[in-house]
Write an enzyme that holds these catalytic residues in place. Structure first.
Site, PDB file in Angstrom:
ATOM      1  N   CYS A   5      -3.054   9.125   3.799  1.00 11.91           N
ATOM      2  CA  CYS A   5      -3.922   7.925   3.080  1.00 11.91           C
ATOM      3  C   CYS A   5      -4.878   8.577   1.920  1.00 11.91           C
ATOM      4  CB  CYS A   5      -4.858   7.646   4.312  1.00 11.91           C
ATOM      5  SG  CYS A   5      -4.010   7.299   5.881  1.00 11.91           S
TER       6      CYS A   5
ATOM      7  N   HIS B 135     -13.753   4.654   3.215  1.00 11.69           N
ATOM      8  CA  HIS B 135     -12.298   4.640   3.634  1.00 11.69           C
ATOM      9  C   HIS B 135     -12.181   3.369   4.736  1.00 11.69           C
ATOM     10  CE1 HIS B 135      -8.519   6.604   4.604  1.00 11.69           C
ATOM     11  NE2 HIS B 135      -8.532   6.662   5.660  1.00 11.69           N
TER      12      HIS B 135
ATOM     13  N   HIS C 256      -4.513  -1.713   4.941  1.00 14.61           N
ATOM     14  CA  HIS C 256      -4.521  -0.063   4.476  1.00 14.61           C
ATOM     15  C   HIS C 256      -2.907   0.123   4.002  1.00 14.61           C
ATOM     16  CE1 HIS C 256      -4.909   4.035   4.479  1.00 14.61           C
ATOM     17  NE2 HIS C 256      -5.073   4.114   5.675  1.00 14.61           N
TER      18      HIS C 256
END
Length: 402
Positions: free
Chosen positions: A162, A294, A331
């Site tokens: 990520c 995040h 995401h």
């Protein structure tokens, strides 16, 4: 060589839209692209939501190149071309060796991998299509961007789950600062909305059944999306010499590792990355106006990130604006922090903090100003972007108004 690095062009596409203008329009309004998956072959999977690109925009990718490209590469090339157009740059024989690309991918070409699996093991075929291997390799997106634009300088893929896009941008900054290139295309791309990836995330019990609600007490987990984001990075001198419009400066980079757990987040690693980023940029904590968190929508990540932010920013943690745009574009794994780079740069450009969408009720353990649901007008001189990956690899970037 300590060269300043600036952004002169951006390109992107995701569930919110197929160019940066539409992405920013809906991001700043807090519109969520999350919903039922319509284009993805779910093979019996039920109850899965995501943020998918409904239709690709028109593009001029050569047909002979297109047959060797997985979806991650197609998305990266489309975004890269848009970024180059905005920057007003063309790569040619005279400058090609000074132009490069770094593209972050978190998962690689799983669409090609799954098709090969089904061909061989489900349908009883004896061979895969000829380009399966090169479609699936993690460096494919960087290679295809290079070939499509004629870039012959430093070109390589970056993969750190990520955090991949932020690591790719950080690596591109290094190439320019070290004098290996004058211009770098940098960002990330990923297309995780395929059956095998969704099954893997389902097994981890990390997927939300409804939507992504970062920092909200009612959150239920992560939602996956697809997309790409690319930026044209240049040395400040190169940009000024050609009269380019500078969107923002990449002011600082902070990298760290948790060295803790393959899935569980820690506090000390993100804290170290944010502190390193501030130090690299020569900034004080109170200089940061906006932080794109995040913010995945899992309890562990949101609470740990909040605690890390408090450690780094102390009292200022309560006065700066924070949001998680994953609530709008989901995401996108390797592309996530590239899309969040767009959010940071546009917040600087427009003086608007994009909200955390889908927010319902406060979590006492996430008690910072996360800009719930509604955009906020605010002068943003410095924006920071957090990217924290499974495996504990952290990459934080700071962007500054020029």
């Amino acid at each position: 060589m300590d060269r300043r690095v600036v952004i002169t062009g951006m390109g992107g596409l995701c569930g919110l839209g197929t160019d940066t203008t539409s992405i920013w329009k809906w991001m700043r309004e807090g519109r969520s692209a999350i919903g039922p998956l319509l284009n993805t072959e779910l093979h019996g999977l039920k109850g899965i939501v995501g943020a998918e690109i409904k239709a690709l925009p028109d593009h001029n990718i050569d047909r002979k190149q297109l047959v060797s490209m997985d979806r991650i590469s197609v998305l990266a090339v489309i975004a890269a071309h848009e970024a180059m157009r905005q920057a007003g740059l063309t790569c040619n024989e005279e400058n090609a060796l000074r132009f490069g690309a770094t593209v972050g991918v978190g998962l690689g070409g799983w669409d090609a991998t799954e098709k090969a699996y089904r061909t061989l093991l489900v349908d009883g075929g004896t061979r895969t299509e000829i380009f399966t291997g090169v479609k699936a390799m993690p460096s494919a997106a960087a290679c295809q961007v290079s070939m499509s634009l004629g870039l012959r300088g430093p070109v390589f893929g970056v993969t750190s789950a990520c955090s991949s896009a932020n690591h790719a941008i950080a690596s591109a900054v290094d190439q320019i600062k070290c004098g290996r290139a004058d211009v770098m295309l940098a960002g990330g791309s990923d297309a995780p909305l395929v059956w095998i990836v969704l099954k893997a995330w389902e097994a981890m019990r990390a997927l939300a059944p409804d939507t992504c609600r970062p920092f909200s007490a009612g959150r239920k987990g992560v939602v996956l999306g697809e997309g790409a984001g690319m930026a044209v990075l240049e040395s400040y001198e190169h940009a000024v010499a050609r009269g380019a419009t500078i969107l923002a400066e990449v002011a600082g980079v902070g990298l760290s590792a948790d060295a803790f757990h393959i899935t569980a987040p820690a506090i000390h690693g993100p804290e170290a990355a944010m502190r390193a980023c501030l130090a690299d940029a020569g900034l004080n904590a109170e200089d940061v106006d906006y932080l794109n968190a995040h913010g995945t929508g899992t309890k562990a990540n949101d609470q740990n990130e909040t605690a890390a932010i408090k450690r780094v920013f102390a009292d200022h943690a309560y006065s700066m604006s924070i949001s998680s745009t994953k609530s709008t574009h989901a995401h996108c794994i390797g592309a996530a922090s590239a899309l969040e780079m767009i959010a940071c740069v546009m917040a600087i450009q427009d003086g608007v903090v994009p909200p955390t969408a889908n927010y319902r009720e406060p979590d006492p353990d996430c008690d910072l100003d996360v800009t719930p649901n509604v955009p906020r007008e605010r002068k943003v001189r410095v924006a920071m972007s957090n990217a924290f990956a499974m495996g504990g690899t952290n990459a934080v970037l700071a962007f500054r108004q020029v």
